[in-house]
Enzyme design. Structure first.
Site, PDB file in Angstrom:
ATOM      1  N   PRO A 127      80.878 -55.344  19.343  1.00  0.00           N
ATOM      2  CA  PRO A 127      81.969 -56.310  19.437  1.00  0.00           C
ATOM      3  C   PRO A 127      81.529 -57.764  19.467  1.00  0.00           C
ATOM      4  O   PRO A 127      80.535 -58.108  20.109  1.00  0.00           O
ATOM      5  CB  PRO A 127      82.654 -55.934  20.759  1.00  0.00           C
ATOM      6  CG  PRO A 127      81.665 -55.123  21.510  1.00  0.00           C
ATOM      7  CD  PRO A 127      80.849 -54.414  20.480  1.00  0.00           C
ATOM      8  N   ASN A 128      82.296 -58.569  18.776  1.00  0.00           N
ATOM      9  CA  ASN A 128      82.161 -60.023  18.703  1.00  0.00           C
ATOM     10  C   ASN A 128      80.992 -60.496  17.845  1.00  0.00           C
ATOM     11  O   ASN A 128      80.853 -61.697  17.601  1.00  0.00           O
ATOM     12  CB  ASN A 128      82.068 -60.649  20.116  1.00  0.00           C
ATOM     13  CG  ASN A 128      83.309 -60.360  20.937  1.00  0.00           C
ATOM     14  OD1 ASN A 128      84.413 -60.682  20.501  1.00  0.00           O
ATOM     15  ND2 ASN A 128      83.153 -59.726  22.091  1.00  0.00           N
ATOM     16  N   ARG A 171      80.072 -68.279  17.304  1.00  0.00           N
ATOM     17  CA  ARG A 171      80.238 -67.824  18.687  1.00  0.00           C
ATOM     18  C   ARG A 171      79.092 -68.360  19.552  1.00  0.00           C
ATOM     19  O   ARG A 171      77.926 -68.029  19.310  1.00  0.00           O
ATOM     20  CB  ARG A 171      80.193 -66.295  18.681  1.00  0.00           C
ATOM     21  CG  ARG A 171      80.185 -65.669  20.041  1.00  0.00           C
ATOM     22  CD  ARG A 171      79.763 -64.201  19.969  1.00  0.00           C
ATOM     23  NE  ARG A 171      79.861 -63.596  21.276  1.00  0.00           N
ATOM     24  CZ  ARG A 171      79.233 -62.490  21.635  1.00  0.00           C
ATOM     25  NH1 ARG A 171      78.462 -61.855  20.774  1.00  0.00           N
ATOM     26  NH2 ARG A 171      79.366 -62.008  22.839  1.00  0.00           N
ATOM     27  N   TYR A 213      73.526 -67.711  20.868  1.00  0.00           N
ATOM     28  CA  TYR A 213      73.299 -66.733  19.785  1.00  0.00           C
ATOM     29  C   TYR A 213      72.823 -67.358  18.474  1.00  0.00           C
ATOM     30  O   TYR A 213      72.550 -66.637  17.516  1.00  0.00           O
ATOM     31  CB  TYR A 213      74.585 -65.927  19.555  1.00  0.00           C
ATOM     32  CG  TYR A 213      75.016 -65.129  20.767  1.00  0.00           C
ATOM     33  CD1 TYR A 213      74.223 -64.097  21.249  1.00  0.00           C
ATOM     34  CD2 TYR A 213      76.196 -65.428  21.440  1.00  0.00           C
ATOM     35  CE1 TYR A 213      74.593 -63.371  22.375  1.00  0.00           C
ATOM     36  CE2 TYR A 213      76.585 -64.710  22.569  1.00  0.00           C
ATOM     37  CZ  TYR A 213      75.778 -63.683  23.026  1.00  0.00           C
ATOM     38  OH  TYR A 213      76.146 -62.962  24.137  1.00  0.00           O
ATOM     39  N   ASN A 268      72.799 -53.181  17.881  1.00  0.00           N
ATOM     40  CA  ASN A 268      73.147 -54.143  18.932  1.00  0.00           C
ATOM     41  C   ASN A 268      74.529 -53.754  19.451  1.00  0.00           C
ATOM     42  O   ASN A 268      75.547 -54.053  18.828  1.00  0.00           O
ATOM     43  CB  ASN A 268      73.159 -55.580  18.397  1.00  0.00           C
ATOM     44  CG  ASN A 268      73.388 -56.603  19.511  1.00  0.00           C
ATOM     45  OD1 ASN A 268      73.833 -56.251  20.602  1.00  0.00           O
ATOM     46  ND2 ASN A 268      73.114 -57.861  19.220  1.00  0.00           N
ATOM     47  N   ALA A 309      78.527 -56.120  24.148  1.00  0.00           N
ATOM     48  CA  ALA A 309      79.004 -55.934  25.528  1.00  0.00           C
ATOM     49  C   ALA A 309      79.055 -54.469  25.942  1.00  0.00           C
ATOM     50  O   ALA A 309      78.938 -54.150  27.135  1.00  0.00           O
ATOM     51  CB  ALA A 309      80.376 -56.579  25.684  1.00  0.00           C
ATOM     52  N   HIS A 354      76.557 -52.651  28.374  1.00  0.00           N
ATOM     53  CA  HIS A 354      76.646 -52.700  29.837  1.00  0.00           C
ATOM     54  C   HIS A 354      77.757 -51.818  30.383  1.00  0.00           C
ATOM     55  O   HIS A 354      77.982 -51.787  31.593  1.00  0.00           O
ATOM     56  CB  HIS A 354      76.864 -54.156  30.281  1.00  0.00           C
ATOM     57  CG  HIS A 354      76.031 -55.138  29.522  1.00  0.00           C
ATOM     58  ND1 HIS A 354      74.645 -55.103  29.561  1.00  0.00           N
ATOM     59  CD2 HIS A 354      76.352 -56.148  28.664  1.00  0.00           C
ATOM     60  CE1 HIS A 354      74.179 -56.069  28.784  1.00  0.00           C
ATOM     61  NE2 HIS A 354      75.186 -56.714  28.210  1.00  0.00           N
ATOM     62  N   ASP A 392      75.864 -41.403  25.055  1.00  0.00           N
ATOM     63  CA  ASP A 392      75.894 -39.973  24.745  1.00  0.00           C
ATOM     64  C   ASP A 392      75.755 -39.726  23.246  1.00  0.00           C
ATOM     65  O   ASP A 392      75.137 -38.732  22.831  1.00  0.00           O
ATOM     66  CB  ASP A 392      77.196 -39.339  25.253  1.00  0.00           C
ATOM     67  CG  ASP A 392      77.204 -39.150  26.764  1.00  0.00           C
ATOM     68  OD1 ASP A 392      76.168 -39.381  27.404  1.00  0.00           O
ATOM     69  OD2 ASP A 392      78.273 -38.770  27.303  1.00  0.00           O
ATOM     70  N   GLU A 424      67.278 -50.711  20.163  1.00  0.00           N
ATOM     71  CA  GLU A 424      68.316 -51.561  20.774  1.00  0.00           C
ATOM     72  C   GLU A 424      67.896 -53.028  20.640  1.00  0.00           C
ATOM     73  O   GLU A 424      66.777 -53.387  21.008  1.00  0.00           O
ATOM     74  CB  GLU A 424      68.427 -51.160  22.248  1.00  0.00           C
ATOM     75  CG  GLU A 424      69.404 -51.988  23.056  1.00  0.00           C
ATOM     76  CD  GLU A 424      69.388 -51.583  24.552  1.00  0.00           C
ATOM     77  OE1 GLU A 424      68.689 -50.605  24.915  1.00  0.00           O
ATOM     78  OE2 GLU A 424      70.057 -52.266  25.335  1.00  0.00           O
ATOM     79  N   HIS A 448      68.959 -57.129  21.364  1.00  0.00           N
ATOM     80  CA  HIS A 448      69.802 -58.186  21.931  1.00  0.00           C
ATOM     81  C   HIS A 448      69.259 -59.533  21.485  1.00  0.00           C
ATOM     82  O   HIS A 448      68.064 -59.801  21.651  1.00  0.00           O
ATOM     83  CB  HIS A 448      69.861 -58.094  23.459  1.00  0.00           C
ATOM     84  CG  HIS A 448      70.428 -56.802  23.915  1.00  0.00           C
ATOM     85  ND1 HIS A 448      71.772 -56.511  23.762  1.00  0.00           N
ATOM     86  CD2 HIS A 448      69.847 -55.697  24.425  1.00  0.00           C
ATOM     87  CE1 HIS A 448      71.984 -55.282  24.200  1.00  0.00           C
ATOM     88  NE2 HIS A 448      70.832 -54.760  24.598  1.00  0.00           N
ATOM     89  N   SER A 475      70.048 -62.548  22.612  1.00  0.00           N
ATOM     90  CA  SER A 475      69.727 -63.383  23.769  1.00  0.00           C
ATOM     91  C   SER A 475      68.822 -62.609  24.727  1.00  0.00           C
ATOM     92  O   SER A 475      68.721 -61.380  24.649  1.00  0.00           O
ATOM     93  CB  SER A 475      71.018 -63.785  24.485  1.00  0.00           C
ATOM     94  OG  SER A 475      71.678 -62.634  24.991  1.00  0.00           O
ATOM     95  N   ARG A 519      70.216 -63.906  31.995  1.00  0.00           N
ATOM     96  CA  ARG A 519      71.637 -64.272  32.015  1.00  0.00           C
ATOM     97  C   ARG A 519      72.310 -63.636  33.243  1.00  0.00           C
ATOM     98  O   ARG A 519      71.633 -63.252  34.188  1.00  0.00           O
ATOM     99  CB  ARG A 519      72.282 -63.852  30.693  1.00  0.00           C
ATOM    100  CG  ARG A 519      71.633 -64.572  29.494  1.00  0.00           C
ATOM    101  CD  ARG A 519      72.288 -64.182  28.185  1.00  0.00           C
ATOM    102  NE  ARG A 519      73.680 -64.588  28.144  1.00  0.00           N
ATOM    103  CZ  ARG A 519      74.563 -64.130  27.237  1.00  0.00           C
ATOM    104  NH1 ARG A 519      74.174 -63.262  26.316  1.00  0.00           N
ATOM    105  NH2 ARG A 519      75.811 -64.554  27.246  1.00  0.00           N
TER     106      ARG A 519
HETATM  107  C1  DQA Z   1      74.163 -59.309  23.246  1.00  0.00           C
HETATM  108  C2  DQA Z   1      74.114 -59.480  24.769  1.00  0.00           C
HETATM  109  C3  DQA Z   1      75.338 -58.877  25.435  1.00  0.00           C
HETATM  110  O1  DQA Z   1      75.262 -59.047  26.847  1.00  0.00           O
HETATM  111  C4  DQA Z   1      76.588 -59.565  24.932  1.00  0.00           C
HETATM  112  O2  DQA Z   1      77.737 -58.948  25.486  1.00  0.00           O
HETATM  113  C5  DQA Z   1      76.672 -59.627  23.445  1.00  0.00           C
HETATM  114  C6  DQA Z   1      75.463 -59.849  22.661  1.00  0.00           C
HETATM  115  C7  DQA Z   1      73.007 -60.041  22.533  1.00  0.00           C
HETATM  116  O3  DQA Z   1      72.796 -59.764  21.349  1.00  0.00           O
HETATM  117  O4  DQA Z   1      72.344 -60.890  23.129  1.00  0.00           O
HETATM  118  O5  DQA Z   1      77.762 -59.581  22.875  1.00  0.00           O
HETATM  119  O6  DQA Z   1      74.045 -57.928  22.931  1.00  0.00           O
END
Ligand code: DQA
Length: 150
Positions: free
Chosen positions: A13-14, A21, A26, A75, A78, A81, A88, A99, A101, A103, A108
């Site tokens: 998401p996002n 953003r 990012y 990735n 959110a 978390h 699963d 995985e 990320h 950031s 954070r």
């Molecule tokens: C993220 C870190 C997550 O905490 C956050 O919710 C994101 C992006 C990252 O790529 O740093 O949407 O996965």
């Protein structure tokens, strides 16, 4: 044995908003730039990219990757978390999942310090900006070449 020579790149998401953003967190590269970066890095592999803002879609993509790909760059954003369902789905497939990320989640807010995904992922790249996707691609291909499953 020759693999399928396919990698799935899955963004949660996002991440469709990358570029506009929170650029201080990012960066200014867009999601298209990320896809291009992974394609340019993954020599000899076809890249199948999916982005969704919906948890169940991400579960579906991970399940498909288990059938159609040699590995996954993920990735979960959110959902990292919060999502037992995504965890699963990763447990249910036998190909490696890296995985990513963008950031450094560890410096954070504390709610970003815990990942439901890390215990079932093959590796994690955190805090290298968008370049983390390139590093994840190289690491994933190395694992596949070595024949590591998960
Ligand atoms: C993220 C870190 C997550 O905490 C956050 O919710 C994101 C992006 C990252 O790529 O740093 O949407 O996965």
């Amino acid at each position: 044995m020759m693999g399928k020579q396919v990698l799935f790149l899955i963004n949660g998401p996002n991440l469709n908003l990358l570029g506009t953003r929170e650029p201080n967190t990012y960066g200014s590269d867009t999601l298209d730039d990320v896809v291009q970066l992974v394609k340019n890095t993954a020599e000899g592999f076809k890249i199948v990219h999916h982005q969704s803002n919906h948890e169940g879609d991400l579960v579906d993509y991970i399940q498909s990757a288990g059938k159609e790909a040699d590995g996954v760059i993920l990735n979960p954003a959110a959902y990292t978390h919060t999502s037992v369902a995504i965890r699963d789905a990763i447990s249910a497939i036998s190909v490696p999942v890296i995985e990513v990320h963008i950031s450094n989640v560890h410096r954070r807010e504390s709610f970003r310090h815990h990942s439901y995904i890390s215990p079932v992922s093959s590796g994690q790249i955190v805090g290298f900006g968008v370049d983390g996707y390139r590093l994840a691609t190289l690491g994933l291909i190395e694992k596949i070449r070595k024949g590591e499953e998960k």
